[in-house]
Design a protein around this motif. Structure first.
Motif, PDB file in Angstrom:
ATOM      1  N   VAL A 299      35.633  36.823  39.729  1.00 50.47           N
ATOM      2  CA  VAL A 299      35.424  37.565  40.964  1.00 50.47           C
ATOM      3  C   VAL A 299      36.727  37.607  41.759  1.00 50.47           C
ATOM      4  CG1 VAL A 299      34.200  37.623  43.173  1.00 50.47           C
ATOM      5  CG2 VAL A 299      32.957  37.070  41.075  1.00 50.47           C
ATOM      6  N   ALA A 300      37.413  36.487  41.844  1.00 53.74           N
ATOM      7  CA  ALA A 300      38.678  36.434  42.576  1.00 53.74           C
ATOM      8  C   ALA A 300      39.718  37.351  41.928  1.00 53.74           C
ATOM      9  CB  ALA A 300      39.197  35.001  42.639  1.00 53.74           C
ATOM     10  N   LEU A 301      39.805  37.335  40.606  1.00 52.96           N
ATOM     11  CA  LEU A 301      40.744  38.208  39.897  1.00 52.96           C
ATOM     12  C   LEU A 301      40.391  39.668  40.143  1.00 52.96           C
ATOM     13  CD1 LEU A 301      43.031  38.723  37.871  1.00 52.96           C
ATOM     14  CD2 LEU A 301      41.327  38.491  36.048  1.00 52.96           C
ATOM     15  N   CYS A 302      39.132  39.979  40.097  1.00 48.96           N
ATOM     16  CA  CYS A 302      38.662  41.340  40.326  1.00 48.96           C
ATOM     17  C   CYS A 302      39.063  41.819  41.726  1.00 48.96           C
ATOM     18  CB  CYS A 302      37.143  41.379  40.148  1.00 48.96           C
ATOM     19  SG  CYS A 302      36.401  43.013  40.233  1.00 48.96           S
ATOM     20  N   VAL A 303      38.825  41.007  42.727  1.00 55.11           N
ATOM     21  CA  VAL A 303      39.158  41.376  44.108  1.00 55.11           C
ATOM     22  C   VAL A 303      40.674  41.511  44.276  1.00 55.11           C
ATOM     23  CG1 VAL A 303      39.075  40.601  46.512  1.00 55.11           C
ATOM     24  CG2 VAL A 303      37.044  40.428  45.075  1.00 55.11           C
ATOM     25  N   ARG A 304      41.446  40.611  43.656  1.00 57.72           N
ATOM     26  CA  ARG A 304      42.910  40.726  43.731  1.00 57.72           C
ATOM     27  C   ARG A 304      43.389  42.029  43.097  1.00 57.72           C
ATOM     28  NH1 ARG A 304      42.811  35.180  42.578  1.00 57.72           N
ATOM     29  NH2 ARG A 304      43.177  35.575  40.368  1.00 57.72           N
ATOM     30  N   ASN A 305      42.783  42.413  41.979  1.00 56.92           N
ATOM     31  CA  ASN A 305      43.157  43.673  41.335  1.00 56.92           C
ATOM     32  C   ASN A 305      42.799  44.868  42.221  1.00 56.92           C
ATOM     33  OD1 ASN A 305      44.105  42.188  39.207  1.00 56.92           O
ATOM     34  ND2 ASN A 305      42.796  43.115  37.673  1.00 56.92           N
ATOM     35  N   CYS A 306      41.675  44.792  42.908  1.00 54.15           N
ATOM     36  CA  CYS A 306      41.312  45.857  43.854  1.00 54.15           C
ATOM     37  C   CYS A 306      42.393  45.994  44.928  1.00 54.15           C
ATOM     38  CB  CYS A 306      39.978  45.565  44.516  1.00 54.15           C
ATOM     39  SG  CYS A 306      38.552  45.687  43.417  1.00 54.15           S
ATOM     40  N   ALA A 307      42.851  44.869  45.435  1.00 52.98           N
ATOM     41  CA  ALA A 307      43.887  44.894  46.473  1.00 52.98           C
ATOM     42  C   ALA A 307      45.185  45.482  45.928  1.00 52.98           C
ATOM     43  CB  ALA A 307      44.125  43.484  47.010  1.00 52.98           C
ATOM     44  N   GLN A 308      45.529  45.141  44.706  1.00 50.87           N
ATOM     45  CA  GLN A 308      46.746  45.679  44.104  1.00 50.87           C
ATOM     46  C   GLN A 308      46.632  47.189  43.926  1.00 50.87           C
ATOM     47  OE1 GLN A 308      48.019  43.819  40.476  1.00 50.87           O
ATOM     48  NE2 GLN A 308      49.536  45.390  40.055  1.00 50.87           N
TER      49      GLN A 308
ATOM     50  N   MET B 283      48.838  50.275  45.478  1.00 49.89           N
ATOM     51  CA  MET B 283      49.472  51.280  44.619  1.00 49.89           C
ATOM     52  C   MET B 283      49.047  52.702  44.980  1.00 49.89           C
ATOM     53  SD  MET B 283      49.260  49.507  40.848  1.00 49.89           S
ATOM     54  CE  MET B 283      49.932  50.909  39.985  1.00 49.89           C
ATOM     55  N   PHE B 284      47.758  52.911  45.216  1.00 52.60           N
ATOM     56  CA  PHE B 284      47.236  54.256  45.397  1.00 52.60           C
ATOM     57  C   PHE B 284      46.934  54.625  46.852  1.00 52.60           C
ATOM     58  CE2 PHE B 284      45.977  53.064  41.025  1.00 52.60           C
ATOM     59  CZ  PHE B 284      46.724  54.009  40.353  1.00 52.60           C
ATOM     60  N   GLY B 285      47.027  53.654  47.738  1.00 55.71           N
ATOM     61  CA  GLY B 285      46.837  53.919  49.161  1.00 55.71           C
ATOM     62  C   GLY B 285      45.484  54.516  49.484  1.00 55.71           C
ATOM     63  N   GLU B 286      45.503  55.589  50.274  1.00 57.09           N
ATOM     64  CA  GLU B 286      44.251  56.186  50.742  1.00 57.09           C
ATOM     65  C   GLU B 286      43.453  56.866  49.637  1.00 57.09           C
ATOM     66  OE1 GLU B 286      44.933  59.883  53.196  1.00 57.09           O
ATOM     67  OE2 GLU B 286      46.984  59.129  53.038  1.00 57.09           O
ATOM     68  N   TYR B 287      44.035  56.999  48.447  1.00 54.74           N
ATOM     69  CA  TYR B 287      43.317  57.596  47.321  1.00 54.74           C
ATOM     70  C   TYR B 287      42.401  56.592  46.616  1.00 54.74           C
ATOM     71  CZ  TYR B 287      46.635  61.365  47.924  1.00 54.74           C
ATOM     72  OH  TYR B 287      47.381  62.382  48.451  1.00 54.74           O
TER      73      TYR B 287
ATOM     74  N   LYS C  70      32.178  40.978  36.436  1.00 50.32           N
ATOM     75  CA  LYS C  70      31.973  41.318  35.021  1.00 50.32           C
ATOM     76  C   LYS C  70      32.882  42.453  34.567  1.00 50.32           C
ATOM     77  CE  LYS C  70      27.295  39.632  34.769  1.00 50.32           C
ATOM     78  NZ  LYS C  70      25.881  39.976  34.736  1.00 50.32           N
ATOM     79  N   VAL C  71      33.230  43.364  35.483  1.00 50.56           N
ATOM     80  CA  VAL C  71      34.143  44.457  35.177  1.00 50.56           C
ATOM     81  C   VAL C  71      35.348  44.316  36.091  1.00 50.56           C
ATOM     82  CG1 VAL C  71      34.435  46.952  35.123  1.00 50.56           C
ATOM     83  CG2 VAL C  71      32.225  45.952  34.527  1.00 50.56           C
ATOM     84  N   ILE C  72      36.505  44.088  35.513  1.00 51.68           N
ATOM     85  CA  ILE C  72      37.718  43.868  36.296  1.00 51.68           C
ATOM     86  C   ILE C  72      38.563  45.135  36.256  1.00 51.68           C
ATOM     87  CG2 ILE C  72      39.815  42.497  36.503  1.00 51.68           C
ATOM     88  CD1 ILE C  72      38.191  40.159  35.330  1.00 51.68           C
ATOM     89  N   PRO C  73      38.871  45.723  37.425  1.00 60.93           N
ATOM     90  CA  PRO C  73      39.661  46.948  37.450  1.00 60.93           C
ATOM     91  C   PRO C  73      41.105  46.695  37.023  1.00 60.93           C
ATOM     92  CG  PRO C  73      39.343  46.147  39.677  1.00 60.93           C
ATOM     93  CD  PRO C  73      38.523  45.275  38.779  1.00 60.93           C
ATOM     94  N   ASP C  74      41.649  47.662  36.295  1.00 60.27           N
ATOM     95  CA  ASP C  74      43.047  47.627  35.868  1.00 60.27           C
ATOM     96  C   ASP C  74      43.694  48.883  36.430  1.00 60.27           C
ATOM     97  OD1 ASP C  74      45.486  47.806  34.589  1.00 60.27           O
ATOM     98  OD2 ASP C  74      44.697  47.398  32.597  1.00 60.27           O
ATOM     99  N   CYS C  75      44.654  48.739  37.309  1.00 60.22           N
ATOM    100  CA  CYS C  75      45.252  49.875  38.007  1.00 60.22           C
ATOM    101  C   CYS C  75      45.897  50.881  37.056  1.00 60.22           C
ATOM    102  CB  CYS C  75      46.303  49.392  39.002  1.00 60.22           C
ATOM    103  SG  CYS C  75      45.661  48.223  40.211  1.00 60.22           S
ATOM    104  N   GLU C  76      46.202  50.474  35.844  1.00 60.89           N
ATOM    105  CA  GLU C  76      46.829  51.372  34.870  1.00 60.89           C
ATOM    106  C   GLU C  76      45.812  51.980  33.901  1.00 60.89           C
ATOM    107  OE1 GLU C  76      50.008  49.192  33.081  1.00 60.89           O
ATOM    108  OE2 GLU C  76      51.111  49.046  34.963  1.00 60.89           O
ATOM    109  N   ASP C  77      44.546  51.649  34.068  1.00 64.79           N
ATOM    110  CA  ASP C  77      43.483  52.165  33.210  1.00 64.79           C
ATOM    111  C   ASP C  77      42.550  53.024  34.055  1.00 64.79           C
ATOM    112  OD1 ASP C  77      41.472  52.657  31.367  1.00 64.79           O
ATOM    113  OD2 ASP C  77      40.668  50.618  31.432  1.00 64.79           O
ATOM    114  N   ILE C  78      42.698  54.347  33.916  1.00 66.00           N
ATOM    115  CA  ILE C  78      41.938  55.278  34.749  1.00 66.00           C
ATOM    116  C   ILE C  78      40.436  55.079  34.603  1.00 66.00           C
ATOM    117  CG2 ILE C  78      41.902  57.183  33.086  1.00 66.00           C
ATOM    118  CD1 ILE C  78      42.427  57.618  36.837  1.00 66.00           C
ATOM    119  N   GLY C  79      39.988  54.702  33.425  1.00 66.71           N
ATOM    120  CA  GLY C  79      38.561  54.490  33.215  1.00 66.71           C
ATOM    121  C   GLY C  79      37.996  53.361  34.052  1.00 66.71           C
ATOM    122  N   SER C  80      38.789  52.326  34.270  1.00 66.53           N
ATOM    123  CA  SER C  80      38.278  51.178  35.026  1.00 66.53           C
ATOM    124  C   SER C  80      38.342  51.378  36.538  1.00 66.53           C
ATOM    125  CB  SER C  80      39.022  49.901  34.631  1.00 66.53           C
ATOM    126  OG  SER C  80      40.338  49.906  35.138  1.00 66.53           O
TER     127      SER C  80
END
Length: 78
Positions: free
Chosen positions: A26-35, A39-43, A59-69
């Motif tokens: 959960v912490a990793l997921c939230v940190r990735n959201c912040a990153q 990167m993308f700002g208001e978008y 359970k699903v961790i966003p990856d800023c370089e993976d558009i699907g996530s």
């Protein structure tokens, strides 16, 4: 049982109910959201992303370089 003992019991039960691995996901997921928000700002809908992390317990961790996530959290600003 006094209030302090009850509070300690609740804290102990919460810690036992949430394994460390799940909490770190959960912490990793939230940190990735912040990153991604940086990167993308208001978008990027960072708050929605973080809420999703918490709701699904990382359970699903966003990856800023993976558009699907991150697709569910992207928006067009006009």
């Amino acid at each position: 049982m006094d209030a302090r003992a009850a509070a300690m019991l609740v804290a102990l039960l919460l810690c036992a109910a949430l394994p460390a691995a799940r909490a770190s996901n959960v912490a990793l997921c939230v940190r990735n959201c912040a990153q991604c928000k940086r990167m993308f700002g208001e978008y990027f809908e960072g708050e929605l992303c973080a809420d999703t992390c918490i709701k699904y317990k990382g359970k699903v961790i966003p990856d800023c370089e993976d558009i699907g996530s991150i697709a569910p959290f992207l928006n067009r600003v006009e």
